[in-house]
Design an enzyme around this catalytic site. Structure first.
Site, PDB file in Angstrom:
ATOM      1  N   ASN A   1      -5.588   2.896 -12.917  1.00 15.73           N
ATOM      2  CA  ASN A   1      -4.621   1.919 -12.419  1.00 15.73           C
ATOM      3  C   ASN A   1      -3.220   2.510 -12.516  1.00 15.73           C
ATOM      4  OD1 ASN A   1      -3.579  -0.750 -11.714  1.00 15.73           O
ATOM      5  ND2 ASN A   1      -2.982  -0.955 -13.871  1.00 15.73           N
TER       6      ASN A   1
ATOM      7  N   ASN B   1       1.495   3.041  -2.603  1.00 21.45           N
ATOM      8  CA  ASN B   1       0.777   3.978  -3.485  1.00 21.45           C
ATOM      9  C   ASN B   1      -0.454   4.544  -2.791  1.00 21.45           C
ATOM     10  OD1 ASN B   1       1.917   4.327  -6.339  1.00 21.45           O
ATOM     11  ND2 ASN B   1       2.216   2.136  -5.911  1.00 21.45           N
TER      12      ASN B   1
ATOM     13  N   GLY C   1       0.778  -1.226   0.000  1.00 25.38           N
ATOM     14  CA  GLY C   1       0.000   0.000   0.000  1.00 25.38           C
ATOM     15  C   GLY C   1       0.813   1.281   0.000  1.00 25.38           C
TER      16      GLY C   1
ATOM     17  N   HIS D   1       0.584   1.361 -13.128  1.00 21.36           N
ATOM     18  CA  HIS D   1       1.357   0.213 -13.610  1.00 21.36           C
ATOM     19  C   HIS D   1       2.845   0.594 -13.622  1.00 21.36           C
ATOM     20  CE1 HIS D   1       2.156  -3.529 -15.652  1.00 21.36           C
ATOM     21  NE2 HIS D   1       2.983  -2.861 -16.433  1.00 21.36           N
TER      22      HIS D   1
ATOM     23  N   GLN E   1      10.329   7.736  -7.648  1.00 20.26           N
ATOM     24  CA  GLN E   1      10.477   8.835  -8.620  1.00 20.26           C
ATOM     25  C   GLN E   1       9.281   8.982  -9.555  1.00 20.26           C
ATOM     26  OE1 GLN E   1      14.249   8.619 -10.665  1.00 20.26           O
ATOM     27  NE2 GLN E   1      15.409   8.492  -8.774  1.00 20.26           N
TER      28      GLN E   1
HETATM   29  C1  GAR Z   1       3.285  -1.085  -7.414  1.00 16.61           C
HETATM   30  O1  GAR Z   1       4.579  -1.081  -7.919  1.00 16.61           O
HETATM   31  C2  GAR Z   1       2.264  -1.042  -8.539  1.00 16.61           C
HETATM   32  O2  GAR Z   1       2.690  -0.260  -9.617  1.00 16.61           O
HETATM   33  C3  GAR Z   1       2.213  -2.506  -8.925  1.00 16.61           C
HETATM   34  O3  GAR Z   1       2.213  -3.183  -7.691  1.00 16.61           O
HETATM   35  C4  GAR Z   1       2.966  -2.417  -6.725  1.00 16.61           C
HETATM   36  C5  GAR Z   1       2.123  -2.244  -5.490  1.00 16.61           C
HETATM   37  O4  GAR Z   1       2.853  -1.626  -4.459  1.00 16.61           O
HETATM   38  N1  GAR Z   1       1.036  -2.784  -9.714  1.00 16.61           N
HETATM   39  C6  GAR Z   1       1.036  -3.632 -10.741  1.00 16.61           C
HETATM   40  O5  GAR Z   1       1.999  -4.292 -11.072  1.00 16.61           O
HETATM   41  C7  GAR Z   1      -0.288  -3.719 -11.495  1.00 16.61           C
HETATM   42  N2  GAR Z   1      -0.127  -4.425 -12.725  1.00 16.61           N
HETATM   43  P1  GAR Z   1       2.134  -0.908  -3.230  1.00 16.61           P
HETATM   44  O6  GAR Z   1       1.134  -1.917  -2.621  1.00 16.61           O
HETATM   45  O7  GAR Z   1       3.246  -0.600  -2.280  1.00 16.61           O
HETATM   46  O8  GAR Z   1       1.443   0.320  -3.734  1.00 16.61           O
END
Ligand code: GAR
Length: 208
Positions: free
Chosen positions: A108, A14, A12, A110, A179
């Site tokens: 989303n 993001n 989490g 990515h 970044q």
């Molecule tokens: C992030 O790097 C996001 O971009 C990726 O999963 C991670 C989640 O991290 N999402 C994907 O790959 C979707 N295809 P987080 O739980 O720390 O935000």
């Protein structure tokens, strides 16, 4: 006020960037109505609780079939009355009933510059492993609207990040998050909340 529901599966970070953006005023006209995880152990749920945000787990493990899970997930999201659904590391395929109901209202993040390293099988660390094994010199992240395909919807924002000598997938993942992801996801929400994003013929127009 844009009512946002954030869907998560893991750490989490993001989600945290979005919470911080709203709390600091960098993201305006936005309220986080709730957080839903498919994984009961996701640290993202703890982050939501710490900030007094309603949270809920809807896991496929709780239901007899995928159809039932899809229905319950759509129901749980609907109960939070979102104007915008944010997939912040949500590693579940969004059911067609949901993409139909929320056309151009699901985004989303990515961890690559779409159309590189995206689509089925490209998620989390796998994206960075593939980028390094291909030998790319520039990586990055993309925020896009979600349609019925995997990572095929209209692109809203992208940010490039340099690959460095000796990068491991973990090191590259961290740099792309710091970044790019944590900057463009809150920024995209702010743009949408302020009516600055429109979609025509599968492409977005951003008014800055
Ligand atoms: C992030 O790097 C996001 O971009 C990726 O999963 C991670 C989640 O991290 N999402 C994907 O790959 C979707 N295809 P987080 O739980 O720390 O935000």
């Amino acid at each position: 006020m844009l009512n946002v529901v954030v869907l998560v599966s893991g750490g989490g970070t993001n989600l945290q960037a979005v919470i911080d953006g709203v709390e600091s005023g960098a993201v305006t006209n936005t309220r986080i109505a709730g957080v839903i995880s498919n994984n009961a152990g996701a640290y993202a749920l703890e982050r939501a609780r710490k900030h007094g945000i309603a949270s809920k787990c809807v896991s496929p493990k709780m239901f007899a079939s995928r159809e039932e899970f899809n229905e319950k997930l759509t129901e749980a999201v609907g109960e939070m009355e979102p104007d915008l659904i944010v997939l912040a590391g949500f590693l579940v395929v969004i059911p067609p009933i949901m993409t139909a109901k929320y056309q151009n209202r699901i985004i989303n993040i990515h961890p690559s510059l779409i159309p590189a390293f995206c689509g089925k099988g490209y998620y989390g660390l796998k994206v960075h492993e593939a980028a390094l094994s291909r030998g790319v010199k520039v990586a990055g992240a993309t925020v896009h609207f979600v349609d019925d395909g995997t990572d095929t919807g209209p692109i809203i924002l992208q940010k490039a990040v340099d690959v460095e000598d000796g990068d491991t997938p973990e090191a590259l993942q961290r740099r792309v998050m710091e970044q790019a992801e944590w900057k463009i996801l809150p920024r995209a929400i702010d743009l949408i909340a302020n009516g600055k994003v429109s979609v025509t013929d599968g492409r977005t127009e951003i008014r800055k």
